[in-house]
Design a protein around this motif. Sequence first.
Motif, PDB file in Angstrom:
ATOM      1  N   TYR A   1     -11.762   9.432  -2.662  1.00  0.00           N
ATOM      2  CA  TYR A   1     -10.669  10.270  -3.160  1.00  0.00           C
ATOM      3  C   TYR A   1      -9.750  10.782  -2.055  1.00  0.00           C
TER       4      TYR A   1
ATOM      5  N   TYR B   1      -6.845  -5.109   4.681  1.00  0.00           N
ATOM      6  CA  TYR B   1      -7.136  -4.168   3.604  1.00  0.00           C
ATOM      7  C   TYR B   1      -7.688  -4.827   2.336  1.00  0.00           C
TER       8      TYR B   1
ATOM      9  N   ARG C   1      -2.400   1.219   9.242  1.00  0.00           N
ATOM     10  CA  ARG C   1      -2.700   0.285   8.169  1.00  0.00           C
ATOM     11  C   ARG C   1      -3.879  -0.576   8.590  1.00  0.00           C
TER      12      ARG C   1
ATOM     13  N   ALA D   1      -7.359   9.321  -0.520  1.00  0.00           N
ATOM     14  CA  ALA D   1      -5.959   8.969  -0.770  1.00  0.00           C
ATOM     15  C   ALA D   1      -5.273   9.981  -1.685  1.00  0.00           C
TER      16      ALA D   1
ATOM     17  N   MET E   1       0.845  -1.173   0.000  1.00  0.00           N
ATOM     18  CA  MET E   1       0.000   0.000   0.000  1.00  0.00           C
ATOM     19  C   MET E   1       0.890   1.236   0.000  1.00  0.00           C
ATOM     20  N   SER E   2       0.538   2.213  -0.791  1.00  0.00           N
ATOM     21  CA  SER E   2       1.345   3.423  -0.898  1.00  0.00           C
ATOM     22  C   SER E   2       1.171   4.316   0.317  1.00  0.00           C
ATOM     23  N   ASP E   3       2.097   5.236   0.493  1.00  0.00           N
ATOM     24  CA  ASP E   3       2.010   6.204   1.579  1.00  0.00           C
ATOM     25  C   ASP E   3       1.179   7.381   1.084  1.00  0.00           C
ATOM     26  N   ASP E   4      -0.033   7.495   1.578  1.00  0.00           N
ATOM     27  CA  ASP E   4      -0.926   8.569   1.163  1.00  0.00           C
ATOM     28  C   ASP E   4      -1.673   9.084   2.389  1.00  0.00           C
ATOM     29  N   HIS E   5      -2.610   9.983   2.182  1.00  0.00           N
ATOM     30  CA  HIS E   5      -3.365  10.544   3.302  1.00  0.00           C
ATOM     31  C   HIS E   5      -4.026   9.461   4.142  1.00  0.00           C
ATOM     32  N   CYS E   6      -4.562   8.447   3.502  1.00  0.00           N
ATOM     33  CA  CYS E   6      -5.258   7.392   4.234  1.00  0.00           C
ATOM     34  C   CYS E   6      -4.313   6.528   5.059  1.00  0.00           C
ATOM     35  N   THR E   7      -3.137   6.212   4.534  1.00  0.00           N
ATOM     36  CA  THR E   7      -2.219   5.357   5.282  1.00  0.00           C
ATOM     37  C   THR E   7      -1.526   6.114   6.407  1.00  0.00           C
TER      38      THR E   7
ATOM     39  N   CYS F   1     -15.260  12.223   6.068  1.00  0.00           N
ATOM     40  CA  CYS F   1     -13.815  12.138   6.254  1.00  0.00           C
ATOM     41  C   CYS F   1     -13.344  13.319   7.116  1.00  0.00           C
TER      42      CYS F   1
END
Length: 109
Positions: A87, A74, A70, A89, A1-7, A97
Amino acid sequence: MSDDHCTRCGACCAAFRVDFHRSELASATAGGVPDAMTVPVIGELVRMRGTDDAPPRCVALAGDIGSGVRCTIYAGRPSPCRDFAPYAALGIGEDACDRARRRHGLSPL
């Protein structure tokens, strides 16, 4: 999983109840939500453990909210999680949100 706002965030996993149909359970479909991570609600509905606690926190959430989290399931997470803030992420939030983030002292996206 990429490093984004959600992670980095995880606020939604510690703000809302997560109810879904039992057909999404691992006992009903390959790769589904582990049955042990849920509790029955009523009829055909189940709920992710921990999301009805005070304060709520999904049993599948690992890590520290706002800095690095995490979902331990997932790939097999339930539909409410798949559909939530699609959106985020990308840094584009929505009302739910933003509410979850505020509950944890984080600024809206």
